[in-house]
Design an enzyme around this catalytic site. Structure first.
Site, mmCIF file in Angstrom:
data_model
loop_
_atom_site.group_PDB
_atom_site.id
_atom_site.type_symbol
_atom_site.label_atom_id
_atom_site.label_comp_id
_atom_site.label_asym_id
_atom_site.label_seq_id
_atom_site.Cartn_x
_atom_site.Cartn_y
_atom_site.Cartn_z
ATOM 1 N N LEU A 197 63.535 -23.570 -31.450
ATOM 2 C CA LEU A 197 63.176 -24.969 -31.659
ATOM 3 C C LEU A 197 63.963 -25.526 -32.830
ATOM 4 C CD1 LEU A 197 61.309 -27.429 -31.271
ATOM 5 C CD2 LEU A 197 59.732 -26.344 -32.830
ATOM 6 N N LEU A 198 63.968 -24.774 -33.926
ATOM 7 C CA LEU A 198 64.690 -25.236 -35.106
ATOM 8 C C LEU A 198 66.164 -25.417 -34.782
ATOM 9 C CD1 LEU A 198 63.756 -23.655 -38.512
ATOM 10 C CD2 LEU A 198 64.258 -26.013 -37.920
ATOM 11 N N VAL A 201 66.682 -28.497 -32.546
ATOM 12 C CA VAL A 201 66.517 -29.814 -33.153
ATOM 13 C C VAL A 201 67.446 -30.015 -34.338
ATOM 14 C CG1 VAL A 201 64.178 -30.188 -32.381
ATOM 15 C CG2 VAL A 201 64.594 -29.074 -34.554
ATOM 16 N N SER A 202 68.061 -28.940 -34.838
ATOM 17 C CA SER A 202 68.933 -29.173 -35.984
ATOM 18 C C SER A 202 70.108 -30.062 -35.595
ATOM 19 C CB SER A 202 69.387 -27.870 -36.620
ATOM 20 O OG SER A 202 69.623 -26.922 -35.634
ATOM 21 N N TYR A 254 69.611 -32.794 -34.430
ATOM 22 C CA TYR A 254 69.126 -34.162 -34.634
ATOM 23 C C TYR A 254 68.540 -34.338 -36.016
ATOM 24 C CZ TYR A 254 69.454 -33.168 -29.781
ATOM 25 O OH TYR A 254 69.913 -32.735 -28.581
ATOM 26 N N LYS A 296 50.168 -34.333 -36.150
ATOM 27 C CA LYS A 296 49.514 -33.613 -35.074
ATOM 28 C C LYS A 296 49.785 -32.128 -35.200
ATOM 29 C CE LYS A 296 48.932 -33.529 -30.150
ATOM 30 N NZ LYS A 296 49.247 -34.155 -28.882
ATOM 31 N N ASP A 312 50.041 -38.027 -18.401
ATOM 32 C CA ASP A 312 48.701 -38.175 -18.956
ATOM 33 C C ASP A 312 48.496 -39.586 -19.511
ATOM 34 O OD1 ASP A 312 46.138 -37.322 -19.481
ATOM 35 O OD2 ASP A 312 46.646 -36.296 -21.351
#
Ligand SMILES: *[C@@H]1O[C@H](CO)[C@@H](O)[C@H](O)[C@H]1NC(C)=O
Ligand SMILES: *[C@@H]1O[C@H](CO)[C@@H](O)[C@H](O)[C@H]1NC(C)=O
Ligand SMILES: *[C@@H]1O[C@H](CO)[C@@H](O)[C@H](O)[C@H]1NC(C)=O
Ligand SMILES: *[C@@H]1O[C@H](CO)[C@@H](O)[C@H](O)[C@H]1NC(C)=O
Ligand SMILES: *[C@@H]1O[C@H](CO)[C@@H](O)[C@H](O)[C@H]1NC(C)=O
Ligand SMILES: *[C@@H]1O[C@H](CO)[C@@H](O)[C@H](O)[C@H]1NC(C)=O
Ligand SMILES: *[C@@H]1O[C@H](CO)[C@@H](O)[C@H](O)[C@H]1NC(C)=O
Ligand SMILES: *[C@@H]1O[C@H](CO)[C@@H](O)[C@H](O)[C@H]1NC(C)=O
Ligand SMILES: *[C@@H]1O[C@H](CO)[C@@H](O)[C@H](O)[C@H]1NC(C)=O
Length: 628
Positions: free
Chosen positions: A319-320, A323-324, A326, A368, A459
């Site tokens: 994940l890191l 997203v790095s 961005y 969150k 949802d």
């Protein structure tokens, strides 16, 4: 990223135009996504072969080729008439790899396509393009790979995930079998090939090759060579490729369409250029990721084999790394910072569920806490950016507790649900409700129409619609969202009262399920009733026959259905009636009968105009609530 994807869409558009043109001019069937098949003759599945060339540097030994096709070495060595100990192979040596050819339903647009589904685990530096053109040597196309793997994002492949590579193939039909054609060998047509040379090499005939493939073959198309048995090549010298002659588009009875084919070549070269550009683009993309990947590998090594949390950690590391790309777009918060902002996640600061209100440097955020992998949500949110979607400001990873936090903009006025069904003293007036409906419709139109691949929220409900200080609506909670459409899921998620029937029964995910849920929200806005009542009855099923009968009757029934508070203001019944019509269309049981978000935005804006005309002389535009 957005600029890059714009380039990609542009390149794809050009591609599309190019194929359209070419197929128009030469009547070739564009075969980019695969070869249609039908299961009706019961000829599928069958065992067949592809012709694979030993290729430097990675595919000069039987073991690596066997891995690529998920077969053992003797299974390739035997039909290819090479010893299973031959090592290394001669470059360009012909090999026959066995595959199991099936007729597979892709989706309703593409119908059934015949291919062998090969399992491939994505490695560092892989792209669909690279694996299909280099490793699988154009025995499939990256279009097809994209279509067959709707859940994978081609520009964002995660190392270690399994992708299915659809290797093109065909099974002989009954007529062909009667003519003793036992195999249709998948072969990638090379620029130097022609049908007569292929026929003599494979022991087939030019005419039978044309019967199966037509005669508008372009270089690197897959052709199917009909044979009664596998040819035995006396290895290794047959295949030495001649020095590259001018590329020729082959047709056995050439000349008939000389001019057209000339044009075809011209367009073909454009196409190749485009392919090159696209290839470079993807290459660059993967280069840019390489640095990150190298870093990631180090960390991954340390974390390998570390028991129960290893998997989760891996996900976070990736994940890191993901997203790095961005980082300029998102802030990365420290866990201490968030603890301080929320008084150590104090209950009094809970907005809803696991969402806390917190202020960092004077800015208020909604924070969150997620105890599961936030990767999907981040992947989706980094693609979307629209005024009617709640904005992600940053995130935080707490390595100790293996938690992930997403930090959103704080939306002041809370959820639409609390305004409609809570015990607030103020009630929303019709104009505000209509604006909220339009805002939500705009947000949904954006994720349905302007993101690639499409995003389905899954949802939509009034508690996921937040209102800002000027009562403009924003869609929140992309926790269940899915990119890549028309997937079938086994695991049903969503909220009772809002779930589209086809999703409940078949697990069918499409943008039309958001349309359905949006229809339920419209019903809530009009009626002021909850989507599901205490007895568990759903709101959308209670609406019945309001739009039938005479005009007077319709208005009377609508007034009975409408929120009591709305009747206190002087509103245009025409405007409410229009919205009611949209709401009813949205909750059609048949997804195909539901309008698209584009149509909905248009219809709602028209209702807004109708209403504005009527209420022109009316009260101050800022008033959001009805008189009590
Ligand atoms: C498409 O393939 C599916 C199974 O993959 C099969 O059930 C269906 O009948 C096929 N449709 C046609 C038109 O062959
Ligand atoms: C090669 O194939 C023969 C039989 O064809 C088998 O006995 C032998 O073990 C194989 N060698 C390897 C290395 O797989
Ligand atoms: C692909 O391989 C993985 C692991 O090797 C396995 O779990 C998965 O079931 C395979 N998928 C198919 C379609 O064979
Ligand atoms: C596959 O096709 C592309 C053009 O579409 C070509 O550049 C590439 O060399 C081909 N790969 C092989 C292994 O022939
Ligand atoms: C089929 O898949 C393609 C590519 O993923 C997509 O563009 C198309 O909309 C899909 N069609 C349907 C009817 O789902
Ligand atoms: C096909 O290619 C062979 C060489 O590979 C050549 O000798 C022959 O003339 C070609 N035939 C046609 C019809 O182009
Ligand atoms: C079998 O395939 C050939 C070539 O595509 C076609 O001409 C023929 O009509 C097919 N036969 C049947 C029974 O479908
Ligand atoms: C297999 O290849 C060898 C040479 O490597 C050749 O002598 C032999 O005839 C071939 N077998 C067949 C059945 O053609
Ligand atoms: C293979 O072909 C080349 C020329 O194409 C020739 O020089 C060489 O001797 C051949 N090798 C064998 C083993 O026949």
């Amino acid at each position: 990223m957005r600029i890059k994807s714009r380039y990609l869409s542009f390149a794809l558009l050009l591609f599309f135009l190019y194929y359209q043109n070419l197929s128009h001019l030469t009547q070739a069937q564009p075969t980019t996504t695969g070869y249609p098949c039908s299961t009706s003759q019961a000829i599928y599945p069958c065992q067949t072969y592809v012709l694979f060339r030993a290729l430097a540097p990675d595919f000069l030994d039987l073991a690596s080729i066997g891995d690529l096709f998920s077969v053992s070495r003797p299974m390739i060595a035997k039909p290819s008439n090479v010893s299973n100990t031959t090592n290394p192979l001669q470059p360009d040596e012909f090999l026959f790899a066995p595959i199991n050819c099936g007729c597979n339903l892709v989706n309703s647009t593409f119908g059934n396509i015949s291919y062998a589904a090969l399992n491939y685990t994505i490695r560092s530096g892989d792209t669909f393009w690279k694996v299909s053109t280099q490793d699988y040597q154009n025995l499939t196309t990256f279009y097809s790979v994209e279509v067959v793997n709707p859940t994978l994002v081609p520009t964002n492949l995660v190392i270690g995930v399994n992708a299915v590579f659809p290797i093109f193939c065909k099974c002989p039909n009954s007529t062909q079998r009667q003519n003793r054609i036992n195999y249709l060998i998948s072969y990638v047509f090379r620029p130097a090939d022609n049908f007569s040379s292929l026929a003599s090499r494979f022991g087939s005939t030019t005419q039978s090759i044309i019967d199966v493939n037509g005669n508008n073959i372009r270089p690197f198309d897959t052709v199917f060579i009909p044979v009664s048995r596998l040819p035995q090549f006396s290895q290794p010298n047959v295949s030495t490729p001649p020095p590259p002659p001018p590329p020729a588009v082959v047709s056995s009875k050439d000349d008939r369409k000389g001019a057209v084919i000339g044009l075809g070549i011209g367009l073909g070269i454009c196409g190749l250029l485009l392919i090159l550009v696209l290839g470079l683009w993807l290459q660059r993309d993967s280069l840019m990721k390489k640095k990150l990947l190298a870093k990631r590998k180090d960390v991954e090594k340390q974390q390998f084999d570390r028991g129960e949390k290893a998997l989760l950690k891996d996900a976070e590391v990736s994940l890191l790394a993901e997203v790095s790309d961005y980082l300029d777009k998102y802030k990365v918060f420290g866990i201490e910072e968030l603890r301080e902002a929320t008084d150590d996640f104090d209950d009094s600061l809970v907005i809803q569920g696991s969402v806390y209100k917190g202020s960092i440097n004077g800015e208020v955020y909604a924070i969150k806490k997620m105890n599961w992998n936030a990767y999907e949500q981040l992947k989706i949110l980094q693609k979307v950016n629209h005024g009617n979607l709640v904005k992600l400001e940053g995130f935080c990873i707490d390595p100790e507790e293996a938690n992930c936090y997403l930090v959103y903009e704080y939306v002041e006025n809370g959820s639409l649900h609390s305004w409609l069904h809570g015990n607030k003293n103020d009630k929303l007036n019709w104009k505000t409700r209509l604006r909220i409906a339009i805002d939500v419709a705009n947000g949904l139109q954006y994720i349905h129409e302007h993101t690639r691949p499409q995003v389905v929220h899954k949802d939509i409900k009034s508690s996921n619609i937040l209102l800002d200080s000027s009562m403009r609506a924003k869609i929140a909670n992309f926790g269940l969202a899915k990119s890549g459409c028309n997937a079938i899921t086994m695991h049903i998620v969503g909220t009772q009262g809002y779930i589209a029937p086809e999703y409940l029964t078949d697990g069918m995910v499409s943008t039309k399920m958001d349309v359905f849920s949006f229809g339920v929200v419209l019903h809530e806005l009009i009626s002021g009733k909850e989507a599901i009542d205490e007895e568990g009855k759903v709101l959308w099923a209670k609406v019945d026959r309001i739009l039938e009968g005479t005009d007077d009757n319709k208005v009377r029934k609508l007034k009975e259905w409408m929120d009591y508070y709305l009747l206190k203001e002087s509103i245009s019944m025409e405007s409410v009636m229009n919205v009611m019509t949209v709401a009813i269309a949205c909750v059609s049981k048949d997804p195909l009968k539901r309008p698209s978000m584009v149509d909905i935005v248009y219809a709602l804006c028209k209702s807004d105009d109708v209403f504005s005309d009527v209420s022109q002389e009316g009260s101050s535009p800022r008033s959001i609530v009805t008189a009590r």
